[in-house]
Design a protein around this motif. Structure first.
Motif, PDB file in Angstrom:
ATOM      1  N   LEU A   1       1.935  71.911   3.303  1.00  0.00           N
ATOM      2  CA  LEU A   1       2.687  71.062   2.391  1.00  0.00           C
ATOM      3  C   LEU A   1       2.344  71.362   0.934  1.00  0.00           C
ATOM      4  CD1 LEU A   1       2.455  67.662   4.298  1.00  0.00           C
ATOM      5  CD2 LEU A   1       4.503  69.078   4.035  1.00  0.00           C
ATOM      6  N   GLN A   2       1.083  71.598   0.685  1.00  0.00           N
ATOM      7  CA  GLN A   2       0.663  71.943  -0.676  1.00  0.00           C
ATOM      8  C   GLN A   2       1.309  73.247  -1.125  1.00  0.00           C
ATOM      9  OE1 GLN A   2      -3.491  73.284  -1.528  1.00  0.00           O
ATOM     10  NE2 GLN A   2      -3.534  71.486  -2.866  1.00  0.00           N
ATOM     11  N   ASN A   3       1.278  74.256  -0.264  1.00  0.00           N
ATOM     12  CA  ASN A   3       1.882  75.542  -0.597  1.00  0.00           C
ATOM     13  C   ASN A   3       3.388  75.417  -0.795  1.00  0.00           C
ATOM     14  OD1 ASN A   3      -0.625  76.741  -0.355  1.00  0.00           O
ATOM     15  ND2 ASN A   3      -0.273  77.508   1.717  1.00  0.00           N
ATOM     16  N   PHE A   4       4.016  74.616   0.060  1.00  0.00           N
ATOM     17  CA  PHE A   4       5.462  74.443  -0.036  1.00  0.00           C
ATOM     18  C   PHE A   4       5.838  73.756  -1.346  1.00  0.00           C
ATOM     19  CE2 PHE A   4       9.503  72.260   1.127  1.00  0.00           C
ATOM     20  CZ  PHE A   4      10.245  73.385   1.453  1.00  0.00           C
ATOM     21  N   GLY A   5       5.036  72.783  -1.749  1.00  0.00           N
ATOM     22  CA  GLY A   5       5.293  72.099  -3.009  1.00  0.00           C
ATOM     23  C   GLY A   5       5.238  73.036  -4.202  1.00  0.00           C
TER      24      GLY A   5
ATOM     25  N   PHE B   1       4.890  63.955  -4.227  1.00  0.00           N
ATOM     26  CA  PHE B   1       5.729  64.770  -3.354  1.00  0.00           C
ATOM     27  C   PHE B   1       4.967  65.187  -2.101  1.00  0.00           C
ATOM     28  CE2 PHE B   1       7.376  68.963  -2.067  1.00  0.00           C
ATOM     29  CZ  PHE B   1       8.699  68.623  -1.812  1.00  0.00           C
ATOM     30  N   PHE B   2       3.719  65.556  -2.261  1.00  0.00           N
ATOM     31  CA  PHE B   2       2.858  65.944  -1.142  1.00  0.00           C
ATOM     32  C   PHE B   2       2.731  64.806  -0.128  1.00  0.00           C
ATOM     33  CE2 PHE B   2      -1.576  65.892   0.479  1.00  0.00           C
ATOM     34  CZ  PHE B   2      -1.566  67.060   1.224  1.00  0.00           C
ATOM     35  N   ASN B   3       2.583  63.609  -0.627  1.00  0.00           N
ATOM     36  CA  ASN B   3       2.392  62.462   0.267  1.00  0.00           C
ATOM     37  C   ASN B   3       3.665  62.079   1.014  1.00  0.00           C
ATOM     38  OD1 ASN B   3      -0.435  61.197   0.222  1.00  0.00           O
ATOM     39  ND2 ASN B   3      -0.081  61.681  -1.935  1.00  0.00           N
TER      40      ASN B   3
ATOM     41  N   HIS C   1      18.000  63.167   3.197  1.00  0.00           N
ATOM     42  CA  HIS C   1      16.965  63.931   2.491  1.00  0.00           C
ATOM     43  C   HIS C   1      16.688  65.275   3.145  1.00  0.00           C
ATOM     44  CE1 HIS C   1      13.883  63.275   5.596  1.00  0.00           C
ATOM     45  NE2 HIS C   1      14.435  62.079   5.748  1.00  0.00           N
ATOM     46  N   GLY C   2      15.942  66.091   2.426  1.00  0.00           N
ATOM     47  CA  GLY C   2      15.542  67.401   2.924  1.00  0.00           C
ATOM     48  C   GLY C   2      14.163  67.393   3.561  1.00  0.00           C
ATOM     49  N   TRP C   3      13.815  68.523   4.094  1.00  0.00           N
ATOM     50  CA  TRP C   3      12.535  68.773   4.755  1.00  0.00           C
ATOM     51  C   TRP C   3      11.485  69.061   3.699  1.00  0.00           C
ATOM     52  CZ3 TRP C   3       9.029  72.812   5.073  1.00  0.00           C
ATOM     53  CH2 TRP C   3       8.234  72.895   6.207  1.00  0.00           C
ATOM     54  N   PRO C   4      10.264  68.549   3.815  1.00  0.00           N
ATOM     55  CA  PRO C   4       9.715  67.680   4.854  1.00  0.00           C
ATOM     56  C   PRO C   4       9.442  66.266   4.329  1.00  0.00           C
ATOM     57  CG  PRO C   4       7.930  68.876   3.808  1.00  0.00           C
ATOM     58  CD  PRO C   4       9.171  69.145   2.992  1.00  0.00           C
ATOM     59  N   ALA C   5      10.387  65.728   3.547  1.00  0.00           N
ATOM     60  CA  ALA C   5      10.143  64.481   2.820  1.00  0.00           C
ATOM     61  C   ALA C   5      10.835  63.297   3.502  1.00  0.00           C
ATOM     62  CB  ALA C   5      10.606  64.636   1.365  1.00  0.00           C
ATOM     63  N   ASP C   6      11.314  62.335   2.708  1.00  0.00           N
ATOM     64  CA  ASP C   6      12.057  61.191   3.227  1.00  0.00           C
ATOM     65  C   ASP C   6      13.035  60.728   2.154  1.00  0.00           C
ATOM     66  OD1 ASP C   6      10.660  59.472   1.418  1.00  0.00           O
ATOM     67  OD2 ASP C   6       9.103  59.061   2.896  1.00  0.00           O
ATOM     68  N   HIS C   7      13.626  59.550   2.341  1.00  0.00           N
ATOM     69  CA  HIS C   7      14.687  59.115   1.433  1.00  0.00           C
ATOM     70  C   HIS C   7      14.195  58.912   0.001  1.00  0.00           C
ATOM     71  CE1 HIS C   7      12.881  55.138   1.952  1.00  0.00           C
ATOM     72  NE2 HIS C   7      13.619  54.722   0.950  1.00  0.00           N
ATOM     73  N   ASN C   8      12.894  58.738  -0.179  1.00  0.00           N
ATOM     74  CA  ASN C   8      12.356  58.538  -1.530  1.00  0.00           C
ATOM     75  C   ASN C   8      12.518  59.766  -2.421  1.00  0.00           C
ATOM     76  OD1 ASN C   8      11.091  55.772  -1.563  1.00  0.00           O
ATOM     77  ND2 ASN C   8      10.101  56.630   0.259  1.00  0.00           N
ATOM     78  N   LEU C   9      12.892  60.887  -1.818  1.00  0.00           N
ATOM     79  CA  LEU C   9      13.190  62.084  -2.588  1.00  0.00           C
ATOM     80  C   LEU C   9      14.247  61.801  -3.661  1.00  0.00           C
ATOM     81  CD1 LEU C   9      11.981  64.945  -2.079  1.00  0.00           C
ATOM     82  CD2 LEU C   9      14.114  65.519  -0.933  1.00  0.00           C
ATOM     83  N   PHE C  10      15.123  60.830  -3.389  1.00  0.00           N
ATOM     84  CA  PHE C  10      16.224  60.508  -4.294  1.00  0.00           C
ATOM     85  C   PHE C  10      15.893  59.347  -5.225  1.00  0.00           C
ATOM     86  CE2 PHE C  10      18.363  62.388  -0.533  1.00  0.00           C
ATOM     87  CZ  PHE C  10      18.922  63.503  -1.153  1.00  0.00           C
TER      88      PHE C  10
ATOM     89  N   GLY D   1      14.288  71.674  -6.219  1.00  0.00           N
ATOM     90  CA  GLY D   1      14.216  70.257  -6.564  1.00  0.00           C
ATOM     91  C   GLY D   1      15.120  69.862  -7.707  1.00  0.00           C
ATOM     92  N   LEU D   2      16.356  70.324  -7.703  1.00  0.00           N
ATOM     93  CA  LEU D   2      17.278  70.088  -8.814  1.00  0.00           C
ATOM     94  C   LEU D   2      17.553  68.614  -9.068  1.00  0.00           C
ATOM     95  CD1 LEU D   2      20.886  71.015  -7.609  1.00  0.00           C
ATOM     96  CD2 LEU D   2      18.990  70.655  -6.069  1.00  0.00           C
ATOM     97  N   PHE D   3      17.450  67.768  -8.050  1.00  0.00           N
ATOM     98  CA  PHE D   3      17.682  66.322  -8.212  1.00  0.00           C
ATOM     99  C   PHE D   3      16.656  65.697  -9.138  1.00  0.00           C
ATOM    100  CE2 PHE D   3      15.299  67.350  -4.423  1.00  0.00           C
ATOM    101  CZ  PHE D   3      14.117  66.680  -4.642  1.00  0.00           C
ATOM    102  N   TYR D   4      15.525  66.378  -9.354  1.00  0.00           N
ATOM    103  CA  TYR D   4      14.517  65.912 -10.296  1.00  0.00           C
ATOM    104  C   TYR D   4      14.456  66.799 -11.539  1.00  0.00           C
ATOM    105  CZ  TYR D   4      10.103  64.664 -12.472  1.00  0.00           C
ATOM    106  OH  TYR D   4       9.150  64.283 -13.381  1.00  0.00           O
ATOM    107  N   GLU D   5      14.491  68.108 -11.334  1.00  0.00           N
ATOM    108  CA  GLU D   5      14.295  69.036 -12.452  1.00  0.00           C
ATOM    109  C   GLU D   5      15.385  68.918 -13.512  1.00  0.00           C
ATOM    110  OE1 GLU D   5      12.221  72.920 -11.185  1.00  0.00           O
ATOM    111  OE2 GLU D   5      13.553  72.465  -9.508  1.00  0.00           O
ATOM    112  N   GLU D   6      16.617  68.671 -13.095  1.00  0.00           N
ATOM    113  CA  GLU D   6      17.713  68.435 -14.037  1.00  0.00           C
ATOM    114  C   GLU D   6      18.442  67.160 -13.613  1.00  0.00           C
ATOM    115  OE1 GLU D   6      19.913  72.040 -15.551  1.00  0.00           O
ATOM    116  OE2 GLU D   6      18.927  72.961 -13.807  1.00  0.00           O
ATOM    117  N   LYS D   7      17.689  66.084 -13.553  1.00  0.00           N
ATOM    118  CA  LYS D   7      18.222  64.851 -12.968  1.00  0.00           C
ATOM    119  C   LYS D   7      19.384  64.265 -13.752  1.00  0.00           C
ATOM    120  CE  LYS D   7      14.118  62.309 -14.667  1.00  0.00           C
ATOM    121  NZ  LYS D   7      13.276  63.514 -14.887  1.00  0.00           N
ATOM    122  N   GLU D   8      19.390  64.399 -15.077  1.00  0.00           N
ATOM    123  CA  GLU D   8      20.510  63.847 -15.844  1.00  0.00           C
ATOM    124  C   GLU D   8      21.801  64.597 -15.518  1.00  0.00           C
ATOM    125  OE1 GLU D   8      17.586  64.679 -17.217  1.00  0.00           O
ATOM    126  OE2 GLU D   8      16.770  62.713 -17.774  1.00  0.00           O
TER     127      GLU D   8
END
Length: 269
Positions: free
Chosen positions: A159-163, A179-181, A30-39, A251-258
């Motif tokens: 984190l809020q600003n980054f989101g 995402f923030f959490n 995963h990327g910064w500053p999240a975890d594996h749940n990003l996917f 966030g392309l893994f979500y924005e264009e997930k299909e």
């Protein structure tokens, strides 16, 4: 299945192994500053198509241990190698988003592509996230310095600003909160330490050591790892393919997930 894999005497990495009997394996970083749940939106679909999906939380993030110490790309790639060894992975696709892409590239160079048959990079933070004297394509160094300072002074606000710059398309308030959490679960010191890599480390010399087919997926509206980074990597990595995502930011893994899932599945074959 979930595991805690020891990578150092006092450090364990959290691993989620989805569909362990799948025919083809993808190891996600995963990327910064999240975890594996990003996917999550890959884990929802790809196992049903026969893929084994392994998500790790890099040290300091998610459910992994949070030591106060080394968070260099060398150390983080060594952690990946420890997971690969523990799970006896072979012939797998190594996939990384953002700083996870940087870690994946360092793994390929430092560990000689051990076990990896294909490499997938999603909005990768490489070869340099920031502009440098001989590399004009990154963001200004001051933007990263500001992120680090905000991490130490008011991490929730950072984190809020980054989101707010992470996604190009509008997202719902509940999704933004989710995402923030993810970012809040990390330690403050590890969040800052990994961000310092964006200034202190580059991956130019790693690129010619990549010798497997490589897929680069990158949103053209990315404000974190600019699209030009994907173009530069495509030129530098042999046997690589760059796929622009016209309606995505970082966030392309979500924005264009299909589209994202289809490109990844077609690439692995």
């Amino acid at each position: 299945m979930t595991y805690y894999i020891k990578v150092e005497p006092n450090v364990k990495i959290y691993v989620e192994d989805i569909n362990p009997k799948g025919n083809k394996t993808i190891l996600f970083i995963h990327g910064w500053p999240a975890d594996h749940n990003l996917f999550e939106y890959q884990f929802n679909k790809l196992p049903a198509l026969g893929f084994r999906c392994i998500g790790i939380d890099i040290r300091g993030f998610g459910n992994s241990d949070r030591p106060f110490g080394d968070y260099s790309y060398n150390r983080l790639s060594d952690d990946v190698r420890a997971v690969v060894d523990a799970l006896k992975l072979q012939n797998f696709t190594l996939a990384g988003h953002s700083v996870g892409g940087a870690i994946a590239i360092r793994y390929m160079a430092r560990h000689h592509s051990f076990g990896v048959s294909k490499l997938a990079l999603f909005a990768p933070g490489a070869p340099s996230i920031i502009k440098r004297k001989d590399f004009p394509y990154g963001v200004p160094k001051e933007e990263i310095t500001s992120l680090i300072e905000q991490t130490y002074s008011d991490r929730p606000k950072m984190l809020q600003n980054f989101g707010e710059i992470f996604f190009f398309q509008n997202i719902t308030v509940p999704f933004s909160d989710w995402f923030f959490n993810l970012g809040l679960k990390a330690a403050g010191w590890s969040t800052a330490a990994v961000a310092k890599n964006f200034i202190n480390e580059t991956l130019f010399s790693d690129l010619n050591k990549i010798n497997v087919p490589t897929l680069i997926l990158h949103g053209i509206h990315d404000k974190v790892c600019l699209f030009e980074l994907g173009v530069a990597l495509n030129k530098a990595i042999k046997n690589s393919k760059l796929v622009p995502f016209e309606y995505s930011g970082h966030g392309l893994f979500y924005e264009e997930k299909e589209k994202f899932n289809k490109e990844l599945v077609d690439f692995i074959g």
